[in-house]
Design a protein around this motif. Sequence first.
Motif, PDB file in Angstrom:
ATOM      1  N   PRO B  85       0.840  -1.204   0.000  1.00 53.78           N
ATOM      2  CA  PRO B  85       0.000   0.000   0.000  1.00 53.78           C
ATOM      3  C   PRO B  85       0.872   1.250   0.000  1.00 53.78           C
ATOM      4  CG  PRO B  85      -0.103  -1.118   2.122  1.00 53.78           C
ATOM      5  CD  PRO B  85       0.743  -1.976   1.239  1.00 53.78           C
ATOM      6  N   SER B  89      -3.814   2.843   3.085  1.00 50.42           N
ATOM      7  CA  SER B  89      -3.110   2.359   4.275  1.00 50.42           C
ATOM      8  C   SER B  89      -3.008   0.850   4.293  1.00 50.42           C
ATOM      9  CB  SER B  89      -3.801   2.868   5.531  1.00 50.42           C
ATOM     10  OG  SER B  89      -5.134   2.431   5.527  1.00 50.42           O
ATOM     11  N   GLU B  90      -3.790   0.184   3.478  1.00 50.93           N
ATOM     12  CA  GLU B  90      -3.717  -1.272   3.387  1.00 50.93           C
ATOM     13  C   GLU B  90      -4.195  -1.684   2.007  1.00 50.93           C
ATOM     14  OE1 GLU B  90      -7.817  -2.227   5.710  1.00 50.93           O
ATOM     15  OE2 GLU B  90      -6.270  -1.093   6.770  1.00 50.93           O
ATOM     16  N   ARG B 106      -4.374   6.582   3.747  1.00 55.03           N
ATOM     17  CA  ARG B 106      -3.394   6.768   4.816  1.00 55.03           C
ATOM     18  C   ARG B 106      -3.570   8.141   5.481  1.00 55.03           C
ATOM     19  NH1 ARG B 106       0.706   3.604   5.607  1.00 55.03           N
ATOM     20  NH2 ARG B 106       0.778   2.432   3.664  1.00 55.03           N
ATOM     21  N   ASP B 281       5.117   3.121   2.337  1.00 52.34           N
ATOM     22  CA  ASP B 281       4.174   2.319   3.113  1.00 52.34           C
ATOM     23  C   ASP B 281       4.107   2.691   4.588  1.00 52.34           C
ATOM     24  OD1 ASP B 281       6.740   1.493   3.347  1.00 52.34           O
ATOM     25  OD2 ASP B 281       6.317  -0.647   3.380  1.00 52.34           O
TER      26      ASP B 281
END
Lengths: 403, 642
Positions: B85, B89-90, B106, B281
């Motif tokens: 990511p 955020s994922e 994020r 990330d």
Amino acid sequence: MIAFILRRLLYMIPVLLGVLAITFALFFVVADDPVLQFAGQNPSEATLRALRRQYELDVPALPSPGWLRGEDLIESTRRERFEVAIAEARALPDLSAEQLDDIEALVSAWRDRDLAGQQQTLNAELRKIVGASSPVLDFSDIALDESQERDVAKRSIWDAQFFRVMRFDFADSMVHEQSIWQLIRTKAPRSLAVTIPIFFIGLAIELVFSLIAASRRGKPTDTIITILAVLAMSIPFLTYVIFGQWIAAETRILPVSGWQPGFEGVRYLVFPVIIGVIAGLGSAVRFYRAVLLEEMDRDYVRTARAKGVKQADVLFIHVLRNAGIPIVTRLSVIIPFLITGSLLIETTFEIPGLGDLMLSSIQTRDFWVVMPLTYLIAIVYSIAVLLTDVAYALIDPRVRVSG
Amino acid sequence: MRRAKFLLMAYLIAIGCIIFATIISLALSPPVARDTKTFYEAYWNTVNTFDPVKAYDTVSNLMVDQSLEGLFEYDGDKWNFDIIPCLASELPEISNDGTVYIIRIRPNVRYSTTWWDDASDEWKPVEPWGDTPRHVTAHDFVFSMKRLCDFHNSSPHYAGTAQDRLVGATEFFNATEQRDETTWYYDDIELAGARALDDYTLRLELKQPYPQLIYKLMGNAVSPMPQEYYEFYARNPANNEHDRDRMKYRMLGTGPYLLAGYERERHVRFVKNEHYRGRPDVDGHPSGQGGTNPLLAPERVLPYSVEQQEYIFSKNDLARWFNFKLGAFDKIQQIPKDKFGAAMEGGEISPDLAAIGMRQSQVPWPSIEYIAFHVRDHPVLRNKPLRQAMSLAIDRVQYNRQFRNNEEIVPNGLVPPGSFTYDENHQATWYRYDPEEARKLADEAKRLHRERHGEALPKLTLSFRATSSATRQAAEFLKLSWAQIGIEVEMEFYDFGKWLDNLRNRNYQINSAGWVGDYPDEETFLQLFYSPNYAGGGSNSTGFSSREFDALYEQAKVMMDSPERRDLYLKMAAIVEEELPVIMLYYRTRREFFFDWIGEDFKPHVYLRAQPAYFHFDGELRARRLSEMRSKSSDSGETAVE
């Protein structure tokens, strides 16, 4: 003299229109679709439609009687959309030979018919052939509503790229998104920074060598200069460039290529100027030598010598002045290119001048630059030729301008 | 009369003085010192645009990559095609039917606060916010996607990312088409498939599953753009009207570098983004003020050592190579074909270049080069033994050696390295070189043609997309290969524009073509054989149509990566390798030349963005090496100025 100049200015009009018409035909009738170059690896019809609209290319180039009213533009837009729908139908998987034949029959039946308002009929006919369950077969967007029709009709390549160019009303460059005038303002000085030194330094060296050769006619100096000139002429321009860049890379004295504004940029110009001068030296020396020798055989030279005039004075005072006309003719041909830049020098030495602009615009199909620039070059060239004729009269009183 | 002599002499003296003055001033001007934290690279083309929805060509995309970020990114630590990511955020939460993506954004990722103004050549605050931090939100992605689908932006990414995929994209495109191009706001038009559920949750809805969407979400086309920023800067101060082209020369980045200078014909400059969070990330600084995330170990903070980047545009291959050899550039991607022999010896950099610190590195590039038979429109090509014979007749090893400097990979199937199912031990039956078998098949093809059409096999025509002498030589090789098995092929050469036009209009019989993989998933190559992609100048340029292939493709195209999908990919590749609508020539590779001061272990990555951030760059070593090169030139009696 004024009548002569006016007459020549009038003659320029058909010449310029001819240049414009030929360029237009080459780029808008014969050439390929420029937007494909901007559309990516696998453009969709929708993307191309958007790009064509953006660059005002979504109308056909060839005029016809209906063109003035914009009717054929509207019809051809419908026709294009019809073709797209048919192509989609043809590409459906698993069509039988009979179905393909029926589609072809449908196309020929509608080839010359007016498509206005016929989308429902076409839809029905096509569905009869391919079956009602087939996806994405729809002629509904071949119809244009009134505002679209107006929009299509008012756009015309002839208007944008011929008549407006003729009136100096240039559209912005497709690639640079700047006006032509702005591009010329930025780039012409860069071209001049290379071509003017080449012109003046070249002229000085060429005259010196040709005068030496002519004054030593038949002697070893003349032979050596002539042989070197022929040799210099025989070497292709690119060989000079490659050799020059190799020398630059090996010696590290000066940059191989590039460009920078200001005084720091002078170092970038040295090699292009040297190469430009050397590349032009051979043919010019041979030409000037021949012109000078022709003059030196004339009676007035013999008379001057018989009167005891020194050899140098014969050359500088008598011969050079009388050889003026062919020299000016040659220079006048070069002068327009001072402004337009040297295409090869600019591209190989990476100088972003007008020559480089012209070449990259042709490569990227940026006709919005190519058309006006060709037109302007033709104008500059025509004016230079006119000025040359006027200069003849000034250099040589025996010449009188007429029709 | 004497005046002419005087003028001529004055002219010659003046020219002599100017030349003398130039030489003296050049000799006295001091050498330009290089900043030890600036990385220099040269590219063959200029940047056409920094607008992420429009950037398509290699160089423009590469420049945009330095500053903008996508939702996801390739793993720069592993240097492979694993996905991590980035602004998300994922990894996305995907509904069971594969059509709804929920993406969490994020927190605390701050946009840069200054922008470089080319008109005044200075940094200026980003007006809508000044010093107030502006963080990336889901709304910014929705706005970007609307820009992508706006008819008047004519984005080359629209077709691959949104059209017929994202719910409401086509409707949005058509609705914007009806509006005036100066209408830029989208408050009154909905893009049903892209919605911000809250500031940090983005919801994308697709018409049908599209597993490759994740690769599109890594791209620049959907990098975030705040609406108020666009609104402010897309205004033309001259008339206070909207001008969408003003985005062309402007970037608002969240990535490791900021655009700090641009001259169209010369260069682009980037400087380190002081508000960058440190790695793709990790979240932004918890204070919300921007800067490195405090949880990040100092040795993992990007950029490692390159703080400025200078990209020089150098169109001339030879000049670019010479300048690189002089150390003017730290890395280049392409070198002139005729310099290759001097630069490389037995697959390694030549010893004299290695001695000055030059290195090279080569990686596979998911990209193929092939010859396509337009089987749909040309009955003569619907002759399988003919296609098989023509494929077996080509000595690909020799072709690679003779025309590609042995740079490419000889193909063993349809799918190139880097794809999920590539197997180096695989060998497709018809991609071998077997002139004997080819001759027999050619005879069979001729017999078959006579039986079907009652005439001898006619001369075939192959179109090329370049007119250069290198292309003509390669064409001659192919012509000879086929002539040796008794098949006559005429060669046609077009400039690239005309070739594209012909491709679009399907105006060719046999075509020499290439396909650059948009992502490391063989779907990008398999789509070339899906029959509906023939329509409207689509990617299927052969018109190949196989019910079995289409069924497998339709099954696989909605599946996420899994052993089952890989199995379907293998089956599809096997059909193409057997039916031969195309014959492969080679898989492309990417070789880059660089100096050891950017790191001995440097290896190019074909997709990773902002790669200089990962370099272990040693500016001091460069200074020493350049000084050694200069003194070597001086020792040999030459004057070093630079």
